[in-house]
Design a protein around this motif. Structure first.
Motif, PDB file in Angstrom:
ATOM      1  N   ILE A 178      19.138  -5.746   5.778  1.00  0.00           N
ATOM      2  CA  ILE A 178      17.891  -5.553   5.065  1.00  0.00           C
ATOM      3  C   ILE A 178      17.028  -4.497   5.725  1.00  0.00           C
ATOM      4  O   ILE A 178      16.170  -3.893   5.103  1.00  0.00           O
ATOM      5  CB  ILE A 178      17.154  -6.899   5.003  1.00  0.00           C
ATOM      6  N   SER A 188      16.548  -1.703   1.903  1.00  0.00           N
ATOM      7  CA  SER A 188      15.251  -2.326   1.681  1.00  0.00           C
ATOM      8  C   SER A 188      14.563  -1.707   0.465  1.00  0.00           C
ATOM      9  O   SER A 188      13.832  -2.375  -0.252  1.00  0.00           O
ATOM     10  CB  SER A 188      14.368  -2.237   2.930  1.00  0.00           C
ATOM     11  N   ASN A 189      14.860  -0.451   0.222  1.00  0.00           N
ATOM     12  CA  ASN A 189      14.290   0.166  -0.979  1.00  0.00           C
ATOM     13  C   ASN A 189      14.977  -0.311  -2.253  1.00  0.00           C
ATOM     14  O   ASN A 189      14.342  -0.447  -3.288  1.00  0.00           O
ATOM     15  CB  ASN A 189      14.361   1.688  -0.877  1.00  0.00           C
ATOM     16  N   ILE A 236      16.188  -3.266  -2.625  1.00  0.00           N
ATOM     17  CA  ILE A 236      15.632  -4.597  -2.831  1.00  0.00           C
ATOM     18  C   ILE A 236      14.243  -4.500  -3.443  1.00  0.00           C
ATOM     19  O   ILE A 236      13.900  -5.207  -4.396  1.00  0.00           O
ATOM     20  CB  ILE A 236      15.552  -5.344  -1.489  1.00  0.00           C
TER      21      ILE A 236
END
Lengths: 336, 336
Positions: A71, A77-78, A80
DNA sequence: AAATTCAATGCAAACGTTTGAAATTTTTTC
DNA sequence: GAAAAAATTTCAAACGTTTGCATTGAATTT
């Protein structure tokens, strides 16, 4: 102090749980007056709906699971982030699992999500994963599966991938347009489809421009700075005057090698990386890079989940990549 | 095909759901032989436990919610990563909400998590948040609350914060030790506690070294590159020969300003940033920075949740910061 | 051989919600 | 003003699991 339930509210108002439930869910079956009374009382009693009970009754959770290797990678993370924005708007919660690149943890993540009765799973596989039996478990339940970025083509589901081929093509063409003539590539590892696709794009661009592909300038074993540095040195000795790198870190190494040789960037040596890591625009000179669009990919994957009515089990969505032209490759500033 | 339930398994084996449940949960009340039969049959039938039902019955979910402003920030994604590793090992799932720095979304996130009957909430507040009534809602339920990084001190719960004061102190002292004599600071905004604490550390270090604090070299309005650049220029005009910056981006701007003035780094000008963004070590010269430890902070926050038995409602944990000494401040390489 | 213990399993209720069908009340129609 | 239709509410079952208590049967003790 026990939590208030709809039954408690019902008792207080001399109603039944059914009516309270419907009132809280805005059903048209219940009188406006009653609705207001229920809402007021609910607020008054500090009622919070019990999602577990609700989902249990309804048979499925308004939850989507996302499985990523890590993550804390900018890219994931982007993804997500993008997926979440779409899913939240659609009323879904998001459960996130990281596999830390381990197959075993990926299998466990799938199990966890199935236990939680998720409505869908968005997954990008760990490096270790080669077998796909854990995915069939998901497919056999009624969860909707979407693979993104690192996908297996033999699974009948929706896939969302980067348009690596055209990205690499564009990057290479950009170098050609800037007048570089001996263009090499730090191609990444051929075990991964994305690197193979990028290499194809690179080759095609050269061929389309009537240039020849020199295998000695293609390096298939670099993704980190150190090896990028070493391979670029070799390339420079062979008269290479520009490189397309399938990764930003190896590109960074290449820039370093060129600088050490006393070459001016971009005048004597041009370079374009891949991924648009955030250091690329902060360096001096700033580094050109083909930008992935993780946020957009996340949104697309989420959208694919929402649209998935099972009618089109096997489809593919490609996310375009965007060339960020910066100092490291822009020889002809005026021509731009 | 309907999903298999423990009742289905029970029927197949001429048992009752109770026994199957116990078998699957490894209760010592059930015979080894039966356990094995149940497990085999469960696997055979593709049984997956229904967490909703289980949690409903048990009254609480094995789930912890994490609320952050943005998941795609290196800092927060690492906090999440750390928290998740601890929580997963303890058998918890993690539900992540992002507020996008908006108060309204923070309130909604709390509601969502309460609906989901989470056992705990780890939260770092959005910039917009100033009122804390939404937190009381959580405190009034039986969820365990842990605040991290951006915390409110008036809430009776566990707080996990960076040791900003000592971090800034160490950074400033490091500059002093390297012989810089007119040390300024890009201090960030004083509306935020963390910047105030860093400023205090900076001042204390100067005073402890018998140096005077020159208010003209303290800039309280910079966190981005552009303003860092502008303020550093002013500082240089005042004879400043080093700066501690409360952020890496403003430090980057300052480096740029010094370079433009023809100053050599670190010989003529030294700089230390804060946060250890990953570009800091990739630049030339590489930039010294005080590293936050988000992963560790996440682990600490998760651990605090696990340890929280309600006996110590109001406690504080500080996470040390680590000075990463790099080229931008290391004048005395031999002395190291 | 009866009484006592113990291990293993079954029974039944509960968790809080939703929902189809039935029942009641209100409104409309003739 | 009775019958029909519509609006609103109640009833009761269900979702799948867990768990205190009761039951069974076997093993052990007296």
């Amino acid at each position: 102090m026990r939590k208030a339930t709809i039954t408690d509210i019902a008792k207080e108002l001399n109603l039944t749980p059914s009516t309270v439930s419907r009132a809280l869910n805005g059903s048209s079956l219940v009188k406006q007056e009653t609705k207001e009374a229920v809402e007021a009382k609910a607020k008054d009693m500090g009622y919070v709906r019990n999602v577990m009970a609700s989902n249990l009754r309804k048979g499925v959770a308004q939850t989507v699971g996302i499985i990523v290797p890590r993550i804390n990678r900018q890219f994931f993370s982007n993804v997500i982030s993008g997926a979440e924005s779409v899913l939240n708007d659609a009323g879904y919660n998001v459960l996130i699992c990281q596999t830390e690149e381990r197959y075993e943890k990926e299998v466990y993540a799938i199990d966890t999500l199935l236990w939680n009765q998720v409505a869908g799973i968005l997954i990008s596989h760990s490096i270790e994963t080669s077998d796909t039996s854990h995915l069939s478990k998901a497919l056999n339940s009624n969860v909707r599966l979407v693979q993104f970025d690192r996908v297996f083509y033999n699974i009948p589901d929706v896939k969302v991938v980067n348009d690596n081929y055209h990205g690499a093509y564009t990057a290479t063409k950009h170098l050609i347009d800037n007048g570089y003539t001996r263009i090499g590539t730090l191609a990444g590892y051929m075990t991964s489809a994305q690197y193979r696709e990028r290499l194809e794009g690179y080759k095609r661009a050269l061929l389309d421009a009537g240039m020849e592909v020199d295998e000695r300038l293609i390096f298939k074993d670099t993704i980190i700075r150190e090896t990028g540095y070493a391979r670029a040195k070799e390339a420079l000795d062979l008269g290479c005057d520009a490189m397309y790198s399938a990764g930003d870190f190896s590109a960074l190494g290449a820039m370093q090698a060129a600088k050490e040789k006393g070459l001016k960037i971009p005048d004597d040596f041009g370079i374009v990386g891949t991924a648009n890591e955030n250091f690329t625009e902060l360096m001096t000179p700033s580094m050109s890079s083909i930008s992935l669009k993780p946020y957009q990919m996340g949104k697309a994957a989420a959208q694919a989940f929402l649209n998935d009515d099972g009618s089109n089990p096997d489809s593919m969505i490609t996310i375009e990549m965007e060339l960020m032209k910066r100092e490291s490759s822009n020889r002809h500033k005026e021509s731009k």
